[in-house]
Scaffold this motif. Structure first.
Motif, PDB file in Angstrom:
ATOM      1  N   THR A 157       5.627   8.977  -5.308  1.00 42.97           N
ATOM      2  CA  THR A 157       5.914  10.640  -5.109  1.00 42.97           C
ATOM      3  C   THR A 157       6.117  11.424  -6.220  1.00 42.97           C
ATOM      4  O   THR A 157       5.485  12.244  -6.591  1.00 42.97           O
ATOM      5  N   SER A 213      11.684   7.907  -0.714  1.00 47.01           N
ATOM      6  CA  SER A 213      12.156   7.568   0.672  1.00 47.01           C
ATOM      7  C   SER A 213      12.841   6.236   0.524  1.00 47.01           C
ATOM      8  O   SER A 213      12.591   5.639  -0.343  1.00 47.01           O
ATOM      9  N   ASP A 244       2.963   1.210  -1.783  1.00 42.79           N
ATOM     10  CA  ASP A 244       4.015   0.763  -2.493  1.00 42.79           C
ATOM     11  C   ASP A 244       5.103  -0.083  -2.105  1.00 42.79           C
ATOM     12  O   ASP A 244       5.550  -0.923  -2.527  1.00 42.79           O
ATOM     13  N   ASN A 245       5.040   0.131  -0.366  1.00 42.10           N
ATOM     14  CA  ASN A 245       6.018  -0.910   0.183  1.00 42.10           C
ATOM     15  C   ASN A 245       5.206  -2.291   0.120  1.00 42.10           C
ATOM     16  O   ASN A 245       6.131  -3.246  -0.316  1.00 42.10           O
ATOM     17  N   CYS A 305      11.151   3.393   7.725  1.00 42.11           N
ATOM     18  CA  CYS A 305      11.168   4.432   6.600  1.00 42.11           C
ATOM     19  C   CYS A 305      12.203   5.553   6.729  1.00 42.11           C
ATOM     20  O   CYS A 305      12.131   5.982   8.097  1.00 42.11           O
ATOM     21  N   TRP A 330       2.687  11.494   2.377  1.00 41.09           N
ATOM     22  CA  TRP A 330       3.597  11.128   3.417  1.00 41.09           C
ATOM     23  C   TRP A 330       4.697  11.904   3.860  1.00 41.09           C
ATOM     24  O   TRP A 330       5.211  11.822   4.973  1.00 41.09           O
ATOM     25  N   LEU A 384       8.801  -2.447   8.675  1.00 42.84           N
ATOM     26  CA  LEU A 384       9.218  -1.813   7.730  1.00 42.84           C
ATOM     27  C   LEU A 384       9.711  -0.556   8.701  1.00 42.84           C
ATOM     28  O   LEU A 384       9.193  -0.045   9.714  1.00 42.84           O
ATOM     29  N   GLN A 441       2.133   5.518  -3.269  1.00 45.14           N
ATOM     30  CA  GLN A 441       3.002   6.035  -2.116  1.00 45.14           C
ATOM     31  C   GLN A 441       1.795   5.916  -0.837  1.00 45.14           C
ATOM     32  O   GLN A 441       0.569   6.292  -0.954  1.00 45.14           O
ATOM     33  N   GLN A 442       2.478   5.490   0.183  1.00 42.58           N
ATOM     34  CA  GLN A 442       1.346   5.292   1.202  1.00 42.58           C
ATOM     35  C   GLN A 442       1.129   6.349   2.025  1.00 42.58           C
ATOM     36  O   GLN A 442       1.898   7.498   2.004  1.00 42.58           O
ATOM     37  N   HIS A 443      -0.031   6.315   2.914  1.00 41.01           N
ATOM     38  CA  HIS A 443      -0.341   7.301   3.776  1.00 41.01           C
ATOM     39  C   HIS A 443      -1.193   8.501   3.215  1.00 41.01           C
ATOM     40  O   HIS A 443      -1.939   9.138   4.189  1.00 41.01           O
ATOM     41  N   THR A 472      13.472   2.666   2.490  1.00 39.27           N
ATOM     42  CA  THR A 472      12.730   1.784   3.223  1.00 39.27           C
ATOM     43  C   THR A 472      13.541   0.613   3.304  1.00 39.27           C
ATOM     44  O   THR A 472      14.299   0.071   2.199  1.00 39.27           O
ATOM     45  N   PHE A 513       3.161  -3.732   9.130  1.00 41.55           N
ATOM     46  CA  PHE A 513       1.776  -3.517   8.225  1.00 41.55           C
ATOM     47  C   PHE A 513       1.593  -4.985   7.831  1.00 41.55           C
ATOM     48  O   PHE A 513       2.318  -5.916   7.976  1.00 41.55           O
ATOM     49  N   ARG A 568       3.142  11.287   9.366  1.00 42.39           N
ATOM     50  CA  ARG A 568       2.931  11.120   8.001  1.00 42.39           C
ATOM     51  C   ARG A 568       1.691  10.237   7.565  1.00 42.39           C
ATOM     52  O   ARG A 568       1.293  10.056   6.657  1.00 42.39           O
TER      53      ARG A 568
HETATM   54  C1  XUL Z   1       6.594   4.149   4.124  1.00 41.66           C
HETATM   55  C2  XUL Z   1       6.686   5.596   3.535  1.00 41.66           C
HETATM   56  C3  XUL Z   1       7.033   5.834   2.411  1.00 41.66           C
HETATM   57  C4  XUL Z   1       5.836   5.935   1.224  1.00 41.66           C
HETATM   58  C5  XUL Z   1       6.512   6.640   0.067  1.00 41.66           C
HETATM   59  O1  XUL Z   1       5.870   4.162   5.500  1.00 41.66           O
HETATM   60  O2  XUL Z   1       5.946   6.490   4.095  1.00 41.66           O
HETATM   61  O3  XUL Z   1       7.900   4.812   1.883  1.00 41.66           O
HETATM   62  O4  XUL Z   1       5.165   4.884   0.934  1.00 41.66           O
HETATM   63  O5  XUL Z   1       6.581   6.125  -1.122  1.00 41.66           O
END
Ligand code: XUL
Length: 524
Positions: free
Chosen positions: A11, A299, A276-277, A329, A134, A327, A94-96, A301, A317, A167
């Motif tokens: 991010t 975030s 990233d996760n 978050c 996200w 996971l 960063q996801q999503h 996690t 995931f 998100r």
């Molecule tokens: C995981 C999430 C955040 C983003 C930010 O679901 O929304 O951890 O990946 O890096």
């Protein structure tokens, strides 16, 4: 000998790590980060994003491209590296978040001028100049519509691994398709942040990997294919707009002529990028059960690997190993910690001393929902402080950070059965006092890894794994991560049994307060 590059576009910034592998000799030979606000002020971001009305949080994809360009330039100038040995590149992001491209993108990529910066040349390819990320919380209505179309939240969770989440990418796409139908019609391709950046490296459309694909509410979690019914519930003609999903280790291209000429780099293999996760899962060496990772970043996690999806986890995931990762978050991560530190005018050393004195905050609890929260889902932002003197710096700082750690520990039960050990990663993991609170709250040993950005390390390790597989010399995941992810004894933090017992009581009280207050407005 081989060099492997891993890039993480998070991010707030972009990090690159190069690992060198020469038989059993393994080391990190390059590790550098750029910060979007500081190094790219022309994009006007705060914390890497631009916030708008109605919960919108977006970022300019051109900024991510700019950062990738600058980072590869810095890499090429690094005198210590012989980049002819660079064999493969992977990455994470960063996801999503979603990136919207028009039909011109492939021809623009093919014709890039290597003597010129990347970002300005990409201006003609975006059908939407800003990407929802996200942190975006503007899609509550679209989530309900998707759930209604698919038969409810549980059904969406069973199918895609998560209930419809504000998100997530599918709801973002739906809102765009409904509110800006003209621009959606102009969109030939919707990428994730990860697959967009991988496309830039390869000069062609990159696939999506199952790890990041499972953060979209669009992928069938079990067989890692696009779910036709989820696509239909989301937006018209979406199948034609999405890249294919391929296994996380399937090399799909080589570094494009633009990069080869611009920075005299070799035609290294490009491995699909992931979220990233999922990437951190590899970078923290979590390739077996009973170990959980806690990532303290923008975030927070907590995640763990399982061979089958956990029924109680808020998100399941696919992992880049082909297994599953559970996971949870928390949206109120480092920005909330930073806020409370600044609000009370303390530096991080002072925060550490505050955490070390009076663990348990004499029983005073705070729900740390400075911003709206995703775990549990909190629609009304605002700290919930119970009987606190707002002027008491120590009590407020301790209350917020201990509250975060209790929330993480309580919700960690959903990602893994028994947890024997926690691996802490992310920027705040360098703070030993925070890890001591974590160890006491969880009641298990907490280890910090040497590398702060486990997502970038995970990407470099994935590049190595895919390269060896393609060469017909597959390497087990255990061997892939060895030499990089073993916790150092000096980085171990032990729980204090007396404090573990005290926090066990406080965690129960915290859980009760969380349930009581999650649907109520802030009280102070
Ligand atoms: C995981 C999430 C955040 C983003 C930010 O679901 O929304 O951890 O990946 O890096």
């Amino acid at each position: 000998m081989g060099l492997y590059l891993g890039v993480d576009c998070s991010t707030q910034g972009l990090t690159a790590i190069v690992i060198e592998i020469d038989g059993d000799a393994r080391r990190i030979v390059f590790n550098r980060s750029l910060n979007f606000d500081r190094d790219f002020p022309e994009y006007g971001t705060t914390g890497g994003v631009i916030s708008g009305a109605d919960g919108e949080v977006q970022a300019p994809p051109a900024m991510w491209a700019d950062a990738l360009d600058r980072m590869l330039g810095e890499l090429a100038q690094s005198a210590d590296l012989d980049l002819d040995d660079l064999r493969a590149i992977s990455g994470s992001a960063q996801q999503h978040g979603s990136v919207y491209l028009n039909a011109r993108a492939p021809s623009v990529w093919r014709a890039l001028d290597p003597s010129a910066h990347l970002a300005p040349q990409l201006a003609p390819i975006f059908s939407r100049p800003r990407s929802p990320v996200w942190l975006d919380a503007s899609t509550a209505q679209q989530c309900r519509e998707i759930e209604d179309a698919l038969g409810g939240a549980d059904r969406v969770a069973t199918l895609t691994g998560s209930p419809a989440c504000e998100r997530f990418t599918g709801p973002q796409i739906r809102r765009f398709a409904i509110e800006q139908p003209g621009a959606y019609a102009e969109t030939a391709r919707v990428h994730l942040v990860s697959s967009f950046l991988a496309s830039l490296l390869a000069g062609r459309d990159a696939p999506i990997d199952p790890g990041d694909g499972s953060g979209m509410n669009l992928m069938n979690l079990r067989d890692a294919t696009w779910s036709p019914e989820a696509l239909d519930a989301t937006a018209p003609d979406l199948a034609a707009r999405l890249p294919p999903i391929v296994p996380s280790w399937e090399i799909f291209g080589t570094l494009s002529p633009y990069w080869q000429k611009r920075y005299a780099l070799p035609a290294a293999a490009i491995v699909p990028w992931t979220g990233d996760n999922p990437s951190s899962l590899i970078g923290t060496g979590i390739i077996h059960d009973r170990v959980a990772a806690v990532s303290l970043g923008t975030s927070d996690t907590v995640f763990a690997l399982t061979t089958t999806p956990a029924a109680s986890s808020s998100h399941v995931f696919r992992s880049p190993t082909g297994d599953f990762m559970n996971l949870v978050c928390f949206r109120n991560g480092s920005l909330a910690r930073e806020w409370v530190r600044m609000e009370y005018g303390q530096d991080w050393d002072a925060v550490a001393k505050i955490l070390e004195s009076s663990p348990g905050n004499d029983g005073w609890l705070m729900l740390p929902w400075l911003e709206i929260e995703s775990t549990p889902r909190i629609a009304h932002a605002g700290l919930r402080r119970f009987g606190f003197d707002r002027g008491d710096a120590a009590r407020n700082i301790r209350g917020l950070i201990e509250g975060q750690m209790m929330a993480i520990a309580n919700h960690a039960a959903a990602v893994s059965g028994t947890i024997d050990r926690v691996i802490a990663t992310g920027g705040a993991a360098v703070n030993r006092a925070i890890l001591q609170v974590m160890a006491n709250v969880f009641g298990v040993d907490v280890y910090r890894l040497d590398v702060e950005n486990s997502a970038a390390l995970g990407a470099a390790l994935r590049a190595y794994h895919a390269d060896r597989l393609a060469a017909g010399e597959p390497v087990s995941w255990k061997t892939v991560v060895s030499g990089f992810t073993e916790p150092q004894p000096g980085h171990r933090v032990w729980p204090n049994p007396k404090l573990v017992a005290m926090y066990a009581d406080l965690r129960r009280d915290y859980a009760i307060l969380e349930t009581l207050h999650k649907d109520r407005a802030p009280i102070c």
